[in-house]
Design a protein around this motif. Structure first.
Motif, PDB file in Angstrom:
ATOM      1  N   GLN A 125       1.208  -1.412   0.119  1.00 49.95           N
ATOM      2  CA  GLN A 125       0.447  -0.184   0.421  1.00 49.95           C
ATOM      3  C   GLN A 125       1.209   1.520   0.204  1.00 49.95           C
ATOM      4  OE1 GLN A 125      -2.831  -0.108   3.178  1.00 49.95           O
ATOM      5  NE2 GLN A 125      -3.002  -2.113   2.744  1.00 49.95           N
ATOM      6  N   MET A 126       1.830   0.858  -0.413  1.00 56.25           N
ATOM      7  CA  MET A 126       3.028   2.310   0.387  1.00 56.25           C
ATOM      8  C   MET A 126       3.585   2.287  -0.840  1.00 56.25           C
ATOM      9  SD  MET A 126       4.726   1.281   4.004  1.00 56.25           S
ATOM     10  CE  MET A 126       5.775   3.127   4.224  1.00 56.25           C
ATOM     11  N   ALA A 127       3.896   1.475  -1.740  1.00 57.98           N
ATOM     12  CA  ALA A 127       4.863   1.091  -2.917  1.00 57.98           C
ATOM     13  C   ALA A 127       4.359   0.634  -4.532  1.00 57.98           C
ATOM     14  CB  ALA A 127       5.941   0.954  -2.420  1.00 57.98           C
ATOM     15  N   THR A 128       4.625   0.084  -5.731  1.00 57.38           N
ATOM     16  CA  THR A 128       4.058   0.030  -6.526  1.00 57.38           C
ATOM     17  C   THR A 128       5.486  -1.215  -6.864  1.00 57.38           C
ATOM     18  OG1 THR A 128       3.605   1.782  -7.858  1.00 57.38           O
ATOM     19  CG2 THR A 128       4.061  -0.579  -9.187  1.00 57.38           C
ATOM     20  N   ILE A 129       4.947  -2.899  -6.673  1.00 62.10           N
ATOM     21  CA  ILE A 129       5.519  -4.246  -6.657  1.00 62.10           C
ATOM     22  C   ILE A 129       5.622  -4.452  -7.914  1.00 62.10           C
ATOM     23  CG2 ILE A 129       6.398  -6.259  -5.091  1.00 62.10           C
ATOM     24  CD1 ILE A 129       4.905  -5.001  -2.996  1.00 62.10           C
ATOM     25  N   SER A 130       6.701  -4.912  -8.348  1.00 55.66           N
ATOM     26  CA  SER A 130       6.162  -4.758 -10.256  1.00 55.66           C
ATOM     27  C   SER A 130       7.982  -6.389 -10.072  1.00 55.66           C
ATOM     28  CB  SER A 130       7.221  -4.113 -11.005  1.00 55.66           C
ATOM     29  OG  SER A 130       8.075  -4.029 -10.619  1.00 55.66           O
ATOM     30  N   GLN A 136      13.616 -11.444 -10.364  1.00 55.43           N
ATOM     31  CA  GLN A 136      13.735  -9.782  -9.657  1.00 55.43           C
ATOM     32  C   GLN A 136      12.452  -9.437  -8.904  1.00 55.43           C
ATOM     33  OE1 GLN A 136      15.929  -6.127 -11.078  1.00 55.43           O
ATOM     34  NE2 GLN A 136      17.243  -6.804 -10.325  1.00 55.43           N
ATOM     35  N   LEU A 137      12.542  -8.388  -8.115  1.00 59.31           N
ATOM     36  CA  LEU A 137      11.599  -7.601  -7.700  1.00 59.31           C
ATOM     37  C   LEU A 137      12.174  -6.144  -7.649  1.00 59.31           C
ATOM     38  CD1 LEU A 137      10.135  -9.691  -4.828  1.00 59.31           C
ATOM     39  CD2 LEU A 137       8.970  -9.384  -6.538  1.00 59.31           C
TER      40      LEU A 137
END
Length: 257
Positions: A125-130, A136-137
């Motif tokens: 909820q604090m960042a975009t995770i791709s 790799q993340l």
């Protein structure tokens, strides 16, 4: 059935219903049918006094109370149990997604929380995770000032990840699982599965207890109560089987090289 008259009630009944001589009436007690209960109510209305004591009237009312409303309540209990079990399965799926299998998956970080202005907040909820690649993340915070807090949260999450911080984003290289690490993850899978089974069985217990209370109060017949309990047991067996299947599938993912 289950209601009894004494001598006074019998006398009054014969006064208003003289043709009842053919009915076998014991001197002190007589077990009467629901038709006699209705007749007693008529006597009470006409004469202005009750031929049955309040306690006996309450017993008669309980014995002849219509059960269709209680059956509907029982069906609501069984439906509620099934819905809660479905929710447990949804939680199980979310928890299993957090277990890594050697390939990058954004859901790996779902249970990681970071301190955000004094409140523990899920980092998704604090960042975009791709997922730039299968190994790799990449985490891109909405608020750059939270980058260090997110980094610390990942390091201390117990997932075994060490993020690379370039000042703007975090990158996590997913290492191949060692044999020891696979064994640990398999234990986690079993533990998560057992937690789900316990939750399902607790839901079953709550439902069965509710139905038994309804039966004890006279709101349900024995056969109806057994039918309700049987429905809850079938739902329990179905969901426990689904738990085993979900855990088995995840274990296969963990052990696949």
């Amino acid at each position: 059935s289950g209601c009894y008259w004494g001598g006074a009630e019998t006398f009054a009944f014969k006064q208003y219903f003289p043709r009842s001589e053919g009915v076998q009436i014991a001197p002190l007690t007589m077990k009467i049918s629901s038709a006699f209960i209705a007749a007693s109510a008529i006597v009470s209305t006409v004469s202005g006094f009750s031929t049955v004591s309040p306690l006996r009237r309450s017993k008669c009312a309980a014995a002849t109370r219509p059960l269709h409303m209680s059956v509907e309540e029982m069906e609501m209990v069984t439906l509620d149990c099934e819905e809660r079990m479905d929710k447990t399965m949804s939680n199980l799926a979310d928890n299993l997604l957090t277990i890594r299998t050697g390939r990058a998956n954004a859901n790996m970080l779902d249970r990681v929380e970071a301190d955000y202005y004094g409140a523990m907040t899920p980092i998704n909820q604090m960042a975009t995770i791709s997922v730039p690649s299968s190994q790799q993340l990449q985490i891109s915070p909405f608020d750059k000032s939270s980058l260090v807090d997110i980094e610390k949260a990942i390091i201390y999450s117990g997932l075994g990840f060490t993020p690379n911080n370039d000042g703007n984003v975090l990158r996590i290289n997913i290492p191949q699982l060692t044999e020891d690490r696979r064994k640990e993850l398999l234990k986690q899978c079993k533990s998560i599965g057992e937690e789900a089974k316990v939750a399902i069985r607790n839901i079953r217990r709550d439902g069965v207890d509710s139905i038994k209370k309804m039966e004890k109060a006279g709101d349900l017949g024995e056969d109806q109560a057994l039918d309700g309990i049987d429905e809850i047991q079938k739902a329990t067996d179905k969901h426990v089987k689904q738990v085993d299947e979900s855990v088995s599938k995840k274990e296969k993912e963990v052990t696949t090289l």
